[in-house]
Design an enzyme around this catalytic site. Structure first.
Site, PDB file in Angstrom:
ATOM      1  CE  LYS A   1      25.423   2.372 -53.946  1.00  0.00           C
ATOM      2  NZ  LYS A   1      24.499   2.520 -52.737  1.00  0.00           N
TER       3      LYS A   1
ATOM      4  CE1 TYR B   1      21.758  -0.480 -56.973  1.00  0.00           C
ATOM      5  CE2 TYR B   1      21.800   1.252 -55.549  1.00  0.00           C
ATOM      6  CZ  TYR B   1      22.090  -0.204 -55.733  1.00  0.00           C
ATOM      7  OH  TYR B   1      22.578  -0.966 -54.752  1.00  0.00           O
TER       8      TYR B   1
HETATM    9  P1  NAD Z   1      27.139   1.059 -42.415  1.00  0.00           P
HETATM   10  O1  NAD Z   1      27.257   2.229 -41.949  1.00  0.00           O
HETATM   11  O2  NAD Z   1      26.147  -0.030 -41.952  1.00  0.00           O
HETATM   12  O3  NAD Z   1      28.786   0.255 -42.462  1.00  0.00           O
HETATM   13  C1  NAD Z   1      29.831   0.923 -42.567  1.00  0.00           C
HETATM   14  C2  NAD Z   1      30.868   0.216 -42.076  1.00  0.00           C
HETATM   15  O4  NAD Z   1      31.989   1.111 -42.171  1.00  0.00           O
HETATM   16  C3  NAD Z   1      30.646   0.357 -40.476  1.00  0.00           C
HETATM   17  O5  NAD Z   1      31.129  -1.352 -40.182  1.00  0.00           O
HETATM   18  C4  NAD Z   1      31.845   1.166 -39.976  1.00  0.00           C
HETATM   19  O6  NAD Z   1      32.117   0.595 -38.639  1.00  0.00           O
HETATM   20  C5  NAD Z   1      32.742   1.132 -40.859  1.00  0.00           C
HETATM   21  N1  NAD Z   1      33.398   2.208 -40.953  1.00  0.00           N
HETATM   22  C6  NAD Z   1      35.043   2.178 -41.072  1.00  0.00           C
HETATM   23  N2  NAD Z   1      35.553   3.444 -40.955  1.00  0.00           N
HETATM   24  C7  NAD Z   1      34.547   4.316 -40.527  1.00  0.00           C
HETATM   25  C8  NAD Z   1      34.359   5.817 -40.406  1.00  0.00           C
HETATM   26  N3  NAD Z   1      35.457   6.464 -40.362  1.00  0.00           N
HETATM   27  N4  NAD Z   1      33.205   6.227 -39.904  1.00  0.00           N
HETATM   28  C9  NAD Z   1      32.124   5.664 -40.109  1.00  0.00           C
HETATM   29  N5  NAD Z   1      32.242   4.339 -40.398  1.00  0.00           N
HETATM   30  C10 NAD Z   1      33.256   3.475 -40.583  1.00  0.00           C
HETATM   31  O7  NAD Z   1      27.115   1.297 -43.859  1.00  0.00           O
HETATM   32  P2  NAD Z   1      26.564   0.375 -45.283  1.00  0.00           P
HETATM   33  O8  NAD Z   1      25.030   0.409 -45.333  1.00  0.00           O
HETATM   34  O9  NAD Z   1      26.982  -1.055 -44.959  1.00  0.00           O
HETATM   35  O10 NAD Z   1      27.104   0.989 -46.581  1.00  0.00           O
HETATM   36  C11 NAD Z   1      28.630   0.652 -46.702  1.00  0.00           C
HETATM   37  C12 NAD Z   1      28.849   0.861 -48.171  1.00  0.00           C
HETATM   38  O11 NAD Z   1      28.172  -0.051 -49.094  1.00  0.00           O
HETATM   39  C13 NAD Z   1      28.384   2.177 -48.840  1.00  0.00           C
HETATM   40  O12 NAD Z   1      29.392   2.618 -49.787  1.00  0.00           O
HETATM   41  C14 NAD Z   1      27.010   1.826 -49.296  1.00  0.00           C
HETATM   42  O13 NAD Z   1      26.658   2.919 -50.514  1.00  0.00           O
HETATM   43  C15 NAD Z   1      27.355   0.530 -49.757  1.00  0.00           C
HETATM   44  N6  NAD Z   1      25.940  -0.198 -49.967  1.00  0.00           N
HETATM   45  C16 NAD Z   1      25.688  -0.902 -50.962  1.00  0.00           C
HETATM   46  C17 NAD Z   1      24.519  -1.690 -51.308  1.00  0.00           C
HETATM   47  C18 NAD Z   1      24.338  -2.355 -52.565  1.00  0.00           C
HETATM   48  O14 NAD Z   1      23.111  -2.886 -52.613  1.00  0.00           O
HETATM   49  N7  NAD Z   1      25.120  -2.574 -53.449  1.00  0.00           N
HETATM   50  C19 NAD Z   1      23.530  -1.711 -50.332  1.00  0.00           C
HETATM   51  C20 NAD Z   1      23.995  -0.866 -49.068  1.00  0.00           C
HETATM   52  C21 NAD Z   1      25.240  -0.243 -48.751  1.00  0.00           C
END
Ligand code: NAD
Length: 374
Positions: free
Chosen positions: A142, A227
């Site tokens: 999401k 949420y």
């Molecule tokens: P994050 O920044 O920690 O991780 C993102 C990942 O994507 C990294 O590994 C990064 O290297 C990679 N990536 C690939 N291409 C990229 C680019 N062009 N630029 C930047 N990064 C790139 O983020 P996150 O917190 O893990 O969030 C990722 C997704 O998960 C988002 O959509 C977020 O909304 C979702 N999320 C959901 C929950 C939940 O509880 N459901 C919690 C946190 C995050």
């Protein structure tokens, strides 16, 4: 304090443990992974995580380790060091390790049943469409995308490829949430008349993708306000008729030059229930309060990884505390193993309904107008 530190300390205060920050993003041409032993388990669905950042590492990988009917079969990453680290840690053979360039070759990999997209929001469309074209079922985090148009394209691509699309709505499988859905939709305390729903945290690192509109699609509303929108929909079991909304005055003008710092909104449902929503990157808050004809319910914490706590006029809610991602993955896979479909309530259409409301909230905040949703 970085965003991950800030988010982590906030969530830890709520009893949630997160791990370390994602490493820098880089695009490798070759993955230097030694051949491991093939580990396809016929009784379990093989999941490949795409985007090995904070959520994949600290939550979904843990869920996949614990789930009984699925396992971490593959990874897709742009960072060679992560490929090596994850392969060793989870015993992933080299043939199941992809980068963003060779990812489409996953079409030929029978170990992978589901690709789980966990990248910044703006990349969800590209990777969901590529996974679908490779014939893989797809789970996507999401918010589903950064626009309604992208969401529709993702649903279409999955339909055309004949693959399932699910959105990572972990709370749909969480017992306290399921109990508020039951109380609300079964009208246990009568008609729901009013809801107050808030989710925000203090964001850190000013350079992160969550503060870039092109990558995130918006600010806290897209990230955590979703949420609150979900809660108002699942408690009533209805779709909102209209929204009005207001941006808060931007206090940190450097950090918030691209996305909103704070947003409030109001909506009304066909049964008459009114909702006040609030989302912010400037307040540590998460709460759901529901006022019904003959009672109330309250969740606080309501939306983070838990433990979620709740009460009604009858006292504390006593529900099991679960690992959200484990139960979500298990339930999604259980349904798929039985029916060849993901649960309907987390499908792409559900993600699209939220996207339309989020976009209407932005339109209402920008124009000052009441935006109809019917
Ligand atoms: P994050 O920044 O920690 O991780 C993102 C990942 O994507 C990294 O590994 C990064 O290297 C990679 N990536 C690939 N291409 C990229 C680019 N062009 N630029 C930047 N990064 C790139 O983020 P996150 O917190 O893990 O969030 C990722 C997704 O998960 C988002 O959509 C977020 O909304 C979702 N999320 C959901 C929950 C939940 O509880 N459901 C919690 C946190 C995050």
């Amino acid at each position: 304090m970085s965003e991950n530190q800030s988010r982590r300390s906030f969530l830890q205060n709520l009893g949630v443990g997160l791990g370390t920050t994602a490493a820098a993003f880089a695009v490798p041409s070759v993955m230097a992974i030694p051949e491991g032993k093939p580990q396809k388990d016929e009784k379990k669905l093989g999941v490949a995580l795409l985007g090995l950042g904070s959520y994949a590492k600290n939550q979904l990988a843990v869920g996949l380790e614990n789930a009984k009917n699925c396992y971490l079969a593959g990874i897709v990453t742009g960072t060679p060091a992560k490929a090596e680290e994850w392969s060793k840690k989870y015993n992933i053979p080299a043939k199941n390790v992809y980068n963003y360039q060779n990812f489409d070759e996953i079409a030929n990999n029978k170990d992978i049943d589901i690709v789980y997209v966990v990248t910044p929001n703006s990349l969800h469309r590209e990777f969901v469409v590529r996974a679908a074209k490779a014939g893989k079922h797809v789970m996507c985090e999401k918010p589903m995308a950064t626009s309604v148009e992208d969401s529709i394209a993702m649903i279409k691509a999955c339909q055309e490829a004949g693959v399932q699309l699910g959105i990572g709505y972990r709370l749909h499988f969480e017992p306290f949430t399921q109990e508020v859905v039951r109380i609300g939709q079964k009208k246990v305390f009568g008609d729901v008349r009013f809801m107050q729903t808030n989710f925000g945290f203090t964001i850190g690192d000013p350079t992160q993708w969550r503060l870039k509109k092109a990558m995130a699609g918006g600010g806290p509303l897209m990230d955590v306000g979703i949420y609150c929108v979900q809660a108002s929909r699942y408690v009533t079991g209805e779709e909102p008729l209209w929204v009005t909304a207001q941006y808060g005055e931007t206090i940190d003008k450097v950090k918030f030059k691209d996305v909103e710092e704070t947003v409030s909104w109001q909506m009304q449902f066909p049964s008459g229930a009114m909702v006040n929503g609030f989302s912010s990157y400037r307040s540590n808050i998460e709460q759901l309060y529901v006022s019904a004809e003959k009672g109330f319910l309250q969740l606080s914490p309501a939306y983070s990884y838990g433990p979620i706590k709740g009460k009604t006029q009858e006292g504390d809610m006593k529900m099991p505390v679960v690992h959200h991602q484990t139960v979500m993955l298990e339930e999604v896979c259980k349904e798929f193993l039985a029916t060849k479909k993901f649960p309907k309530h987390i499908d792409g259409e559900e993600g699209l309904r939220d996207m339309k409301i989020l976009m209407a909230i932005y339109e209402a905040a920008q124009t000052g107008k009441r935006i109809s949703l019917v």
